[in-house]
Motif scaffolding. Structure first.
Motif, PDB file in Angstrom:
ATOM      1  N   ILE A 135       0.558  -1.259  -0.140  1.00  0.00           N
ATOM      2  CA  ILE A 135       0.559   0.126  -0.160  1.00  0.00           C
ATOM      3  C   ILE A 135       0.865   1.198   0.296  1.00  0.00           C
ATOM      4  O   ILE A 135       0.310   2.656  -0.321  1.00  0.00           O
ATOM      5  CB  ILE A 135      -1.324  -0.002   1.631  1.00  0.00           C
ATOM      6  CG1 ILE A 135      -2.137  -1.546   0.929  1.00  0.00           C
ATOM      7  CG2 ILE A 135      -1.793   1.256   1.666  1.00  0.00           C
ATOM      8  CD1 ILE A 135      -2.704  -1.116   2.215  1.00  0.00           C
ATOM      9  N   LYS A 136       1.818   1.613   1.294  1.00  0.00           N
ATOM     10  CA  LYS A 136       2.655   1.855   0.659  1.00  0.00           C
ATOM     11  C   LYS A 136       3.595   2.581  -0.374  1.00  0.00           C
ATOM     12  O   LYS A 136       3.874   3.456  -0.698  1.00  0.00           O
ATOM     13  CB  LYS A 136       3.792   2.001   1.919  1.00  0.00           C
ATOM     14  CG  LYS A 136       2.624   2.176   3.857  1.00  0.00           C
ATOM     15  CD  LYS A 136       3.185   1.957   4.907  1.00  0.00           C
ATOM     16  CE  LYS A 136       2.780   3.147   6.641  1.00  0.00           C
ATOM     17  NZ  LYS A 136       3.677   2.356   7.018  1.00  0.00           N
ATOM     18  N   ALA A 139       1.052   3.793  -2.773  1.00  0.00           N
ATOM     19  CA  ALA A 139       0.344   5.374  -2.792  1.00  0.00           C
ATOM     20  C   ALA A 139       0.225   6.523  -3.553  1.00  0.00           C
ATOM     21  O   ALA A 139      -0.065   7.219  -3.665  1.00  0.00           O
ATOM     22  CB  ALA A 139       0.416   5.115  -1.115  1.00  0.00           C
ATOM     23  N   LEU A 143      -2.865   6.967  -4.619  1.00  0.00           N
ATOM     24  CA  LEU A 143      -4.151   6.842  -4.265  1.00  0.00           C
ATOM     25  C   LEU A 143      -4.671   7.721  -3.797  1.00  0.00           C
ATOM     26  O   LEU A 143      -5.447   8.184  -3.076  1.00  0.00           O
ATOM     27  CB  LEU A 143      -2.939   6.509  -2.957  1.00  0.00           C
ATOM     28  CG  LEU A 143      -4.451   5.416  -1.490  1.00  0.00           C
ATOM     29  CD1 LEU A 143      -4.762   4.410  -1.842  1.00  0.00           C
ATOM     30  CD2 LEU A 143      -3.394   5.573  -0.226  1.00  0.00           C
ATOM     31  N   HIS A 144      -3.702   9.356  -3.944  1.00  0.00           N
ATOM     32  CA  HIS A 144      -4.704  10.087  -3.974  1.00  0.00           C
ATOM     33  C   HIS A 144      -6.073  10.557  -4.659  1.00  0.00           C
ATOM     34  O   HIS A 144      -6.256  11.367  -4.335  1.00  0.00           O
ATOM     35  CB  HIS A 144      -3.652  11.252  -4.047  1.00  0.00           C
ATOM     36  CG  HIS A 144      -3.253  11.858  -5.741  1.00  0.00           C
ATOM     37  ND1 HIS A 144      -2.110  10.344  -6.095  1.00  0.00           N
ATOM     38  CD2 HIS A 144      -3.675  12.560  -6.254  1.00  0.00           C
ATOM     39  CE1 HIS A 144      -2.365  10.775  -7.279  1.00  0.00           C
ATOM     40  NE2 HIS A 144      -2.414  11.594  -7.855  1.00  0.00           N
ATOM     41  N   ARG A 151     -11.161   5.693   2.003  1.00  0.00           N
ATOM     42  CA  ARG A 151     -10.741   4.693   2.736  1.00  0.00           C
ATOM     43  C   ARG A 151      -9.988   4.423   4.413  1.00  0.00           C
ATOM     44  O   ARG A 151      -9.968   3.653   4.632  1.00  0.00           O
ATOM     45  CB  ARG A 151      -8.409   6.066   2.794  1.00  0.00           C
ATOM     46  CG  ARG A 151      -8.445   5.845   0.989  1.00  0.00           C
ATOM     47  CD  ARG A 151      -7.301   6.413   0.919  1.00  0.00           C
ATOM     48  NE  ARG A 151      -7.627   8.001   0.218  1.00  0.00           N
ATOM     49  CZ  ARG A 151      -6.240   8.545   0.638  1.00  0.00           C
ATOM     50  NH1 ARG A 151      -5.192   8.720   0.997  1.00  0.00           N
ATOM     51  NH2 ARG A 151      -6.457  10.128  -0.097  1.00  0.00           N
ATOM     52  N   LEU A 188      -3.436   0.984   5.280  1.00  0.00           N
ATOM     53  CA  LEU A 188      -4.150   2.337   4.824  1.00  0.00           C
ATOM     54  C   LEU A 188      -4.560   3.625   5.432  1.00  0.00           C
ATOM     55  O   LEU A 188      -4.972   4.221   4.938  1.00  0.00           O
ATOM     56  CB  LEU A 188      -5.279   1.395   3.944  1.00  0.00           C
ATOM     57  CG  LEU A 188      -6.624   2.653   3.121  1.00  0.00           C
ATOM     58  CD1 LEU A 188      -5.720   2.682   1.990  1.00  0.00           C
ATOM     59  CD2 LEU A 188      -7.849   2.196   2.642  1.00  0.00           C
ATOM     60  N   VAL A 191      -1.367   6.056   6.062  1.00  0.00           N
ATOM     61  CA  VAL A 191      -1.401   6.595   4.477  1.00  0.00           C
ATOM     62  C   VAL A 191      -1.883   8.121   4.527  1.00  0.00           C
ATOM     63  O   VAL A 191      -1.999   9.400   4.548  1.00  0.00           O
ATOM     64  CB  VAL A 191      -0.760   5.970   3.381  1.00  0.00           C
ATOM     65  CG1 VAL A 191      -1.240   6.534   2.194  1.00  0.00           C
ATOM     66  CG2 VAL A 191      -0.097   5.341   3.332  1.00  0.00           C
ATOM     67  N   THR A 192      -3.747   6.929   4.969  1.00  0.00           N
ATOM     68  CA  THR A 192      -4.802   8.669   4.951  1.00  0.00           C
ATOM     69  C   THR A 192      -4.416   9.590   5.850  1.00  0.00           C
ATOM     70  O   THR A 192      -4.696  10.785   4.980  1.00  0.00           O
ATOM     71  CB  THR A 192      -6.080   8.100   4.987  1.00  0.00           C
ATOM     72  OG1 THR A 192      -6.161   6.859   4.019  1.00  0.00           O
ATOM     73  CG2 THR A 192      -6.448   8.575   4.532  1.00  0.00           C
ATOM     74  N   SER A 195      -1.306  11.701   5.475  1.00  0.00           N
ATOM     75  CA  SER A 195      -1.831  12.996   4.371  1.00  0.00           C
ATOM     76  C   SER A 195      -2.025  13.929   5.253  1.00  0.00           C
ATOM     77  O   SER A 195      -2.327  14.852   4.321  1.00  0.00           O
ATOM     78  CB  SER A 195      -1.961  12.370   3.168  1.00  0.00           C
ATOM     79  OG  SER A 195      -0.920  10.831   2.699  1.00  0.00           O
ATOM     80  N   ALA A 434       3.317  10.829   2.672  1.00  0.00           N
ATOM     81  CA  ALA A 434       3.354  10.185   2.466  1.00  0.00           C
ATOM     82  C   ALA A 434       4.445   8.886   2.425  1.00  0.00           C
ATOM     83  O   ALA A 434       4.610   7.840   2.031  1.00  0.00           O
ATOM     84  CB  ALA A 434       2.048  10.147   1.573  1.00  0.00           C
TER      85      ALA A 434
END
Length: 462
Positions: A135-136, A139, A143-144, A151, A188, A191-192, A195, A434
């Protein structure tokens, strides 16, 4: 069919455990909020908030909520690591109806002096970290494009699914699938939320870090406490389902988007010591979305981040090699604690150290995180040598070393992200935060891969 009285007792015990878990969580939340000395807000603002699917709003929320989100986000990840020995110990308990070990640990079941499981707890670590790593890695690439709200919803559902799947599974393989869900949830979510910190006052990072440290302490302590009190690991996991619900409720119901405000009140880095992460070839620009940067700009930002990424990778490599590679081998037979109980105490003390140091940013700030990396590697060398030579006379000395290990790990995490927040411009900060998330995950993944052969080597020793 099962015994109705036994089922009734299990149901009552599970309900009592749920009440105890809610009480622990409420107590921690109050303590987290009591330490506040500012009025931070947490919720997307202005046009960027609308772009990510959150409404404008005038109300603000207490500054404790970033910590609550950090706590809920990392909780399932920590619990799975605390339960790792139980998960892999299932096959050695005859007649076990659930995957996790419901009773006291039996005497050593093999010829090794380490009382090894057939598979290292590093297998649980890899299941708990590799999905996060994927995921990272992905991202920063796209992912943005997915709004924050979906998310967070996926993260909460995966956390709940992980507790249910591990609690009701009847094999190691199915339980590892549940651990994978916990990993997806944690990765997830991290990262969310990291950010999101880019568009708030920098003190939010301190509260987020305190919350993630609190997740470690509360997760490990609650698992240890409830199992020590006689509750089966299966019911212990079921009692923790309220934590994913709290994550979703905090984000969707309690948090509102404030009006744009000046994120003042934060101490700026000393101009004499501040070293911008970006070289002159990436010019400063007016604040904009980090995700509109060109590939060249992103690569230049990432190169600037390596000064902090590399030591954080080393710190997490060393500490998780200790946690999931060496903890189960640090077995003392001259104590009243069983092997399973020793493992749970190791996890709890480590998480206590992490929580204390992740909450220390207002008291102590460290720019040279390389020193923390070297000290953590020294810890790893000392404990590895003890497993080989057996020179540490008491488990209580190991307890102190593990507590110190947690202090170093937590300090490295919070100071790394604080330094990045100080030394990046508004335009680049969201992407930088991120991208830096990869550090701890990469170090943990590498440690898990090395821990497997090390476990097998020591367990073959008679």
């Amino acid at each position: 069919m099962g015994n109705p009285r036994a089922l009734s007792r299990d149901s009552a015990t599970c309900c009592a455990a749920a009440r105890n878990a809610r009480l622990l969580l409420k107590t921690f939340t109050l303590l987290l909020g009591a330490n506040s000395d500012s009025s931070l807000t947490w919720g997307p603002s202005g046009s960027r908030a609308e772009r990510h699917g959150r409404p404008r709003g005038l109300a603000t929320v207490p500054d404790r909520f970033p910590g609550i989100l950090g706590l809920c986000n990392n909780f399932s990840y920590v619990v799975m690591l605390s339960a790792a020995y139980d998960i892999l110990h299932h096959d050695t308990v005859p007649g076990n109806q659930s995957h996790v070990d419901p009773g006291p640990a039996p005497p050593p079941h093999n010829s090794s002096r380490f009382d090894c499981n057939p598979v290292s707890t590093a297998a649980v670590l890899l299941a708990d970290i590799l999905p996060t790593l994927v995921i990272k890695l992905l991202a920063p690439l796209g992912l943005h494009l997915l709004p924050y709200s979906p998310r967070v919803l996926v993260s909460g559902l995966c956390a709940a699914g992980s507790f249910l799947l591990v609690a009701f599974s009847d094999s190691v393989e199915i339980s590892l699938c549940g651990v994978v869900l916990a990993s997806i949830s944690s990765g997830l979510g991290e990262v969310t939320f990291l950010s999101l910190t880019a568009i708030y006052p920098r003190a939010v990072i301190s509260w987020w870090s305190s919350g993630t440290g609190g997740a470690g302490l509360l997760g490990a302590l609650s698992y240890l406490g409830l199992t020590q009190a006689g509750l089966s690991p299966q019911n212990t996991l079921l009692s923790m389902l309220g934590v994913p619900a709290l994550l979703l409720a905090s984000y969707f119901l309690l948090l509102t988007a404030p009006e744009p405000q000046d994120p003042g009140g934060e101490e700026e880095a000393d101009p004499a010591t501040r070293q911008p992460l970006l070289r002159p070839e990436v010019p400063e620009a007016k604040p904009a979305s980090s995700w509109n940067l060109s590939c060249r700009e992103k690569w230049t930002i990432f190169k600037g981040l390596l000064y902090y990424i590399i030591p954080l990778v080393l710190v997490y490599f060393a500490e998780y090699f200790i946690n999931q590679g060496l903890f189960e081998l640090l077995f003392f037979q001259n104590t009243h604690l069983t092997h399973t109980q020793q493992y749970r105490w190791y996890q709890m003390l480590y998480q206590a150290g992490v929580f204390a140091s992740r909450s220390s940013l207002r008291c102590c700030r460290i720019r040279f995180t390389w020193a923390l990396a070297m000290l953590q590697c020294l810890n790893m060398a000392v404990l590895l040598a003890d497993i080989w030579l057996g020179f540490l006379p008491s488990i209580y000395l190991v307890f102190l070393i593990i507590l110190y290990e947690g202090l170093l790990g937590g300090a490295a995490y919070v100071n790394t992200f604080h330094n990045i927040a100080l030394e990046t411009s508004d335009k680049h900060r969201e992407f930088a935060m991120a991208a830096a998330c990869i550090s701890d995950t990469l170090g943990i993944s590498l440690s898990g891969l090395l821990a497997l052969p090390v476990h097998n080597f020591f367990c073959r020793l008679s």
